[in-house]
Write an enzyme that holds these catalytic residues in place. Structure first.
Site, PDB file in Angstrom:
ATOM      1  N   GLU A   1      14.326   7.898  34.902  1.00  0.00           N
ATOM      2  CA  GLU A   1      13.288   6.882  34.726  1.00  0.00           C
ATOM      3  C   GLU A   1      13.385   5.818  35.814  1.00  0.00           C
ATOM      4  O   GLU A   1      12.378   5.288  36.274  1.00  0.00           O
ATOM      5  CB  GLU A   1      13.415   6.228  33.356  1.00  0.00           C
ATOM      6  CG  GLU A   1      13.107   7.151  32.195  1.00  0.00           C
ATOM      7  CD  GLU A   1      13.251   6.447  30.872  1.00  0.00           C
ATOM      8  OE1 GLU A   1      12.252   5.904  30.375  1.00  0.00           O
ATOM      9  OE2 GLU A   1      14.372   6.422  30.323  1.00  0.00           O
TER      10      GLU A   1
ATOM     11  N   ARG B   1      14.994  11.490  21.036  1.00  0.00           N
ATOM     12  CA  ARG B   1      14.774  11.222  19.615  1.00  0.00           C
ATOM     13  C   ARG B   1      15.871  11.728  18.692  1.00  0.00           C
ATOM     14  O   ARG B   1      15.783  11.576  17.469  1.00  0.00           O
ATOM     15  CB  ARG B   1      13.435  11.819  19.175  1.00  0.00           C
ATOM     16  CG  ARG B   1      12.231  11.084  19.703  1.00  0.00           C
ATOM     17  CD  ARG B   1      10.952  11.764  19.263  1.00  0.00           C
ATOM     18  NE  ARG B   1      10.462  12.716  20.244  1.00  0.00           N
ATOM     19  CZ  ARG B   1       9.463  13.566  20.028  1.00  0.00           C
ATOM     20  NH1 ARG B   1       8.889  13.602  18.839  1.00  0.00           N
ATOM     21  NH2 ARG B   1       9.056  14.391  20.979  1.00  0.00           N
TER      22      ARG B   1
ATOM     23  N   TRP C   1      18.008   3.605  25.355  1.00  0.00           N
ATOM     24  CA  TRP C   1      18.703   3.412  26.624  1.00  0.00           C
ATOM     25  C   TRP C   1      18.014   4.244  27.691  1.00  0.00           C
ATOM     26  O   TRP C   1      17.222   5.136  27.409  1.00  0.00           O
ATOM     27  CB  TRP C   1      20.178   3.781  26.516  1.00  0.00           C
ATOM     28  CG  TRP C   1      20.440   5.117  25.901  1.00  0.00           C
ATOM     29  CD1 TRP C   1      20.289   6.353  26.456  1.00  0.00           C
ATOM     30  CD2 TRP C   1      20.888   5.343  24.558  1.00  0.00           C
ATOM     31  NE1 TRP C   1      20.608   7.339  25.571  1.00  0.00           N
ATOM     32  CE2 TRP C   1      20.993   6.749  24.389  1.00  0.00           C
ATOM     33  CE3 TRP C   1      21.235   4.512  23.487  1.00  0.00           C
ATOM     34  CZ2 TRP C   1      21.411   7.320  23.196  1.00  0.00           C
ATOM     35  CZ3 TRP C   1      21.649   5.085  22.304  1.00  0.00           C
ATOM     36  CH2 TRP C   1      21.734   6.477  22.161  1.00  0.00           C
TER      37      TRP C   1
END
Length: 426
Positions: A286, A109, A281
């Site tokens: 992940e 963030r 992105w």
């Protein structure tokens, strides 16, 4: 594809760099947006007015726009006349950015102000929405340089719910359930794959582990969902290689570059935008520690451990850990070699703490879910591991409704002619 790209068992809802924050008992804090719903289930006007006023005050304060009283009066008048109100382009932009800033499960963030907003609230046909989604993917990755982007379609209004995108991400690989229960491809997408096939979709050629699903767009609750294949130039994928192991490329692994979440509701000041795909992105874990490694996803670790010559007879050999590290090295190496933006979990952990410091210096509290902020690989080696966070949920925010989860699983048990307006508004 080889058998190591298959697995048994149902797909699970485990992925996503942004997701609804949950309360003490696992219940979603925002079970439904306060957007008005047709008929008897309309949200009280006072609730929407209060949410609108709170957002407008915040917007004016943070952007130094002066006294918000006039704008609040305009919104109150519009609510009294129509049951809803319209955000200005500037309000929409700031609200979308705040929703990213308030995403408790997102570690990335720090750059929330860099989110680019495409205001396409005027589009209402499925064809236009699908075309705009393809354009979103193109604009999000010019030359492989990923930029944070959101495309906002029409919101829900009294008597006129906005559109919905069934896919949980704009790009998602199909999962084909075989007669013996094995799944070719991504088990998470098995339900949506079956539904797409029910609507008439067929993969080009033999089913493979990395077939891109079509978009499924629904204009309104009473309209039948429609299929739209993504054009090849909108799909940027990265073939996976390894920095030392030449045989790795022979596995035929790859992953898409833009993680664009498509079925979350953007809620700003009491207004629900049910179709607002957005992306940042990827963080390498992940893909390497979740999508390709989870036992209910591609489950690659056993095969990779075998190819690496590791002892899989006992977990004490740490074969899973060693294979996981090599898989994540492969992801980062391949994206870097392809010139596609990606971050690693060590870098992003430091950036997140920088984000905390910046927000706290401005007198703003930051909500965060420790279980999602800490990376799924080498967590204790990152600075985000060694502290606690307040999981308070601020608004605006992105909300994951149960109905959205159901659509992403391809569940459509109620015929369109009998289906009431969007259940996630009730």
């Amino acid at each position: 594809m080889p058998s190591h790209l298959r697995r048994t068992g149902p797909s699970q809802d485990v992925e996503g760099w942004l997701a609804v924050a949950r309360g003490p008992h696992g219940r979603a804090r925002h079970a439904a947006c306060p957007a008005p719903d047709p008929g008897a289930h309309r949200a009280p006007a006072t609730d929407t007015a209060q949410a609108a006023a709170a957002f407008i005050r915040q917007h004016h304060a943070e952007e130094e726009l002066g006294d918000p009283a006039r704008r609040i009066a305009e919104v109150d008048a519009e609510l009294a006349a129509t049951g809803t109100y319209t955000h200005t382009p500037r309000e929409l932009e700031h609200g979308a950015r705040l929703a990213w800033r308030n995403a408790n499960r997102c570690i990335g963030r720090l750059y929330w102000r860099s989110l680019h907003v495409r205001d396409l609230r005027h589009l209402d046909s499925a064809e236009e929405i699908a075309e705009a989604c393809a354009d979103h993917l193109r604009q999000a990755a010019p030359g492989g340089r990923i930029r944070p982007l959101i495309t906002v379609f029409a919101p829900d209004r009294p008597g006129r719910p906005g559109p919905r995108i069934w896919n949980d991400q704009l790009i998602r690989y199909a999962g084909y359930v075989q007669r013996d229960g094995h799944v070719i491809g991504d088990p998470r997408a098995a339900g949506l794959t079956a539904y797409a096939q029910h609507l008439g979709w067929r993969a080009a050629g033999t089913a493979s582990a990395f077939d891109v699903l079509p978009l499924i767009v629904q204009e309104a609750p009473h309209r039948r969902p429609r299929l739209f294949g993504l054009p090849p130039d909108a799909i940027l994928e990265v073939p996976l290689e390894h920095p030392e192991l030449t045989w790795w490329a022979e596995l035929g692994l790859r992953w898409y570059a833009v993680p664009a979440l498509a079925n979350m509701c953007l809620e700003i000041g009491g207004i629900c935008y049910g179709a607002a795909p957005f992306n940042g992105w990827y963080m390498g874990t992940e893909i390497g520690a979740r999508n390709l490694a989870d036992t209910d996803r591609y489950n690659l670790l056993p095969h990779l451990a075998h190819r690496l010559g590791l002892d899989t007879a006992t977990d004490r050999s740490l074969w899973k850990d060693r294979a996981l590290v090599e898989l994540n090295r492969s992801v980062l190496h391949s994206f870097d070699r392809a010139g596609v933006t990606i971050t690693d979990h060590h870098t992003e952990s430091v950036r997140f703490l920088t984000h905390l410091e910046r927000e706290e210096s401005r007198g703003r509290t930051v909500g965060a879910d420790w279980s999602w902020i800490v990376p799924p690989l080498s967590g204790s080696t990152t600075p985000v591991f060694h502290r606690t966070y307040d999981d308070v949920q601020h608004t605006p925010t992105y909300v994951h409704h149960p109905e959205a989860h159901a659509r992403a699983r391809g569940e459509d048990a109620v015929p369109a002619r009998h289906r009431p307006p969007w259940h996630d508004l009730v």
